[in-house]
Write a protein that holds these residues in place. Structure first.
Motif, mmCIF file in Angstrom:
data_model
loop_
_atom_site.group_PDB
_atom_site.id
_atom_site.type_symbol
_atom_site.label_atom_id
_atom_site.label_comp_id
_atom_site.label_asym_id
_atom_site.label_seq_id
_atom_site.Cartn_x
_atom_site.Cartn_y
_atom_site.Cartn_z
ATOM 1 N N GLN A 199 0.805 -1.225 0.000
ATOM 2 C CA GLN A 199 0.000 0.000 0.000
ATOM 3 C C GLN A 199 0.838 1.275 0.000
ATOM 4 O O GLN A 199 0.282 2.367 -0.074
ATOM 5 N N GLY A 200 2.162 1.145 0.099
ATOM 6 C CA GLY A 200 3.029 2.318 0.100
ATOM 7 C C GLY A 200 3.109 3.021 1.442
ATOM 8 O O GLY A 200 3.593 4.147 1.517
ATOM 9 N N ARG A 201 2.669 2.376 2.515
ATOM 10 C CA ARG A 201 2.692 2.991 3.842
ATOM 11 C C ARG A 201 3.900 2.553 4.667
ATOM 12 O O ARG A 201 4.084 3.035 5.794
ATOM 13 N N ALA A 202 4.702 1.661 4.125
ATOM 14 C CA ALA A 202 5.897 1.182 4.831
ATOM 15 C C ALA A 202 6.895 0.696 3.790
ATOM 16 O O ALA A 202 6.554 0.474 2.627
ATOM 17 N N ALA A 203 8.142 0.540 4.242
ATOM 18 C CA ALA A 203 9.217 0.023 3.388
ATOM 19 C C ALA A 203 10.087 -0.904 4.227
ATOM 20 O O ALA A 203 10.245 -0.687 5.437
ATOM 21 N N THR A 204 10.624 -1.925 3.614
ATOM 22 C CA THR A 204 11.466 -2.895 4.315
ATOM 23 C C THR A 204 12.820 -2.992 3.628
ATOM 24 O O THR A 204 12.937 -2.766 2.420
ATOM 25 N N VAL A 205 13.828 -3.350 4.407
ATOM 26 C CA VAL A 205 15.174 -3.562 3.882
ATOM 27 C C VAL A 205 15.876 -4.569 4.786
ATOM 28 O O VAL A 205 15.688 -4.552 6.015
ATOM 29 N N LEU A 206 16.635 -5.457 4.178
ATOM 30 C CA LEU A 206 17.408 -6.459 4.922
ATOM 31 C C LEU A 206 18.828 -5.944 5.083
ATOM 32 O O LEU A 206 19.534 -5.736 4.094
ATOM 33 N N HIS A 207 19.249 -5.735 6.329
ATOM 34 C CA HIS A 207 20.545 -5.126 6.621
ATOM 35 C C HIS A 207 21.266 -5.977 7.658
ATOM 36 O O HIS A 207 20.789 -6.121 8.795
ATOM 37 N N HIS A 208 22.405 -6.566 7.241
ATOM 38 C CA HIS A 208 23.200 -7.413 8.124
ATOM 39 C C HIS A 208 22.374 -8.541 8.727
ATOM 40 O O HIS A 208 22.501 -8.876 9.915
ATOM 41 N N GLY A 209 21.511 -9.123 7.889
ATOM 42 C CA GLY A 209 20.705 -10.243 8.342
ATOM 43 C C GLY A 209 19.489 -9.854 9.167
ATOM 44 O O GLY A 209 18.775 -10.741 9.646
ATOM 45 N N THR A 210 19.245 -8.591 9.342
ATOM 46 C CA THR A 210 18.104 -8.118 10.138
ATOM 47 C C THR A 210 17.135 -7.364 9.235
ATOM 48 O O THR A 210 17.558 -6.522 8.439
ATOM 49 N N LEU A 211 15.864 -7.689 9.360
ATOM 50 C CA LEU A 211 14.846 -7.024 8.563
ATOM 51 C C LEU A 211 14.398 -5.755 9.273
ATOM 52 O O LEU A 211 13.939 -5.786 10.415
ATOM 53 N N TYR A 212 14.539 -4.623 8.580
ATOM 54 C CA TYR A 212 14.123 -3.330 9.116
ATOM 55 C C TYR A 212 12.845 -2.893 8.407
ATOM 56 O O TYR A 212 12.663 -3.130 7.207
ATOM 57 N N VAL A 213 11.986 -2.233 9.158
ATOM 58 C CA VAL A 213 10.730 -1.706 8.630
ATOM 59 C C VAL A 213 10.685 -0.213 8.935
ATOM 60 O O VAL A 213 10.904 0.200 10.079
ATOM 61 N N LYS A 214 10.407 0.582 7.909
ATOM 62 C CA LYS A 214 10.246 2.028 8.092
ATOM 63 C C LYS A 214 8.839 2.427 7.678
ATOM 64 O O LYS A 214 8.396 2.090 6.586
ATOM 65 N N PHE A 215 8.171 3.161 8.555
ATOM 66 C CA PHE A 215 6.803 3.590 8.301
ATOM 67 C C PHE A 215 6.781 5.034 7.808
ATOM 68 O O PHE A 215 7.678 5.829 8.119
ATOM 69 N N ALA A 216 5.759 5.346 7.050
ATOM 70 C CA ALA A 216 5.584 6.721 6.572
ATOM 71 C C ALA A 216 5.154 7.623 7.724
ATOM 72 O O ALA A 216 4.489 7.191 8.663
#
Length: 418
Positions: A199-216
């Motif tokens: 829905q474009g309200r969050a973004a994810t990225v895998l960094h050093h084996g850890t999944l990060y979530v960023k919200f708008a």
């Protein structure tokens, strides 16, 4: 699952055996009894939604749904047909048919395939199975769309409420700890995060084996973007927390070794006390090292904060320059301003001429001759009045006789004697 655990979502009719005996039976045929068919579908649809909300189950299988509404040894016979109808109305969707593609990034070909081919094909096949009376749900995982969207909304609200706008980047593990009461299991959270990303309200990225979530951010409709400095700040923050925990443990160990050395020395165990003090000395060195590491981490974090602040300031200045350039373009340019001032001066002059014309007397020229004639008449009238006054002031002499006087009498006048 015990009946006492299900009371939070079971309908009020559950305690009425006769009513439930009818509701748990087969689904009436639509053509034969339209009212009973609609009422039965509405009842079980609402019951399934309530169960999903109360149990924090955005997805389920037919067997799990039947087990949730088991009444002794009896299970709802009409549940498969009700679930099929809910699928046709798009209230529930099979997990393998969920679209996690961002519509803004979807190509025209992908959109056409999804809208014109995939969705109609699934709908047609579902209608065919429903008309043939086939129950092919089996172990298909069904997703309740309304409950999933409500869960996504609670996750976003919890993040906005408990974290500042500068720290909307969070690991999936920390996010689960933050919203555990709203989502339940980690699988539910993963499904909700995928939906928010689509829905474009969050973004994810895998960094050093850890999944990060960023919200708008609140009110921001743009898709959030995970910046490298945000990941660096997160790494520094985690490293700083680890060092602080290590320092706390070393402080406790140092104090414990010191107490043990005192106890050993009080018992006369000098060798044991010296060994404990040597261990305490090594711990002291580790504490000094960890303090240096902590100072370096804090310094790097301050540098990153300064860089982010400078970036925001430069972005604001750039936006101000663009705003001024846009404001000065077109009608606000210097040439346009000069033209406007010239037009203003011309309009003011025209207004002054108009005011002069409006304030002038249109019969003033005709009155000039009449006023001279009136003054002449007034002067003549004044002269006549003056001359009449002077004539009245002059003395009047008697008229000169024109006939001879009468003769004198000869009769003597008697004289009086004394």
């Amino acid at each position: 699952m015990e009946d006492s655990e299900r009371r939070s979502y079971l309908p009020g009719e559950w305690d009425d055996p006769e009513r439930m005996q009818v509701l748990m039976g087969p689904l009436p045929h639509r053509e034969l009894n339209h009212v009973a068919h609609t009422a039965r579908v509405t009842f079980w649809s609402a019951a399934i939604h309530n169960w999903c909300r109360a149990a924090l189950r955005p997805f389920f299988t037919l067997a799990e749904c039947q087990g949730a509404f088991r009444r002794g040894s009896q299970i709802p016979v009409c549940l498969p047909e009700v679930l099929q109808l809910m699928m046709r109305q798009d209230e529930i969707v099979p997990m393998n048919q969920l679209n996690f593609t961002d519509h803004k990034q979807e190509t025209w070909v992908g959109w056409g395939r999804r809208v014109l081919v995939v969705q109609p094909a699934h709908m047609l096949w579902g209608n065919v199975k429903y008309l043939m009376g086939l129950n092919t749900l089996g172990n298909t995982v069904l997703v309740c769309q309304a409950v999933l969207q409500e869960m996504c909304g609670r996750i976003v609200e919890a993040v906005w409420d408990k974290r500042s706008s500068d720290t909307l980047l969070i690991t999936l593990k920390d996010l689960h700890s933050l919203v555990r009461d709203a989502v339940g299991t980690l699988e539910n959270l993963e499904l909700a995060v995928k939906t928010l990303v689509a829905q474009g309200r969050a973004a994810t990225v895998l960094h050093h084996g850890t999944l990060y979530v960023k919200f708008a951010s609140p009110g921001d409709e743009a898709r959030p973007e995970v910046l490298p400095e945000e990941l660096a700040k997160s790494d520094l923050r985690e490293a700083r927390e680890r060092v602080e925990r290590s320092l706390k443990a070393l402080e406790e160990e140092r104090e414990a070794l010191r107490c043990q050395a005192k106890i050993a020395l009080s018992r006369g165990a000098k060798t044991e006390a010296l060994s404990l003090l040597r261990r305490k000395k090594r711990v002291d060195k580790s504490v000094v090292t960890q303090l240096g590491v902590l100072e370096n981490l804090a310094s790097w974090q301050y540098h990153l904060d300064d860089v982010e602040t400078n970036r925001q300031v430069l972005g604001a200045l750039k936006g101000g320059v663009e705003a001024l350039r846009t404001a000065l373009a077109g009608d606000a340019s210097p040439d346009a301003a000069a033209t406007t001032l010239d037009d203003l001066q011309q309009v003011l002059e025209e207004c002054e001429d108009l005011n002069a014309l409006v304030s002038s007397n249109p019969v003033a020229e005709d009155l000039i001759g009449l006023e001279d004639e009136l003054e002449g008449l007034l002067f003549a009238a004044g002269e006549e009045t003056r001359m009449t006054g002077e004539a009245e002031l002059e003395p009047r002499l008697p008229d000169v006789p024109t006939e001879p006087p009468l003769p004198t009498s000869t009769v003597p006048v008697p004289r009086l004697s004394l």
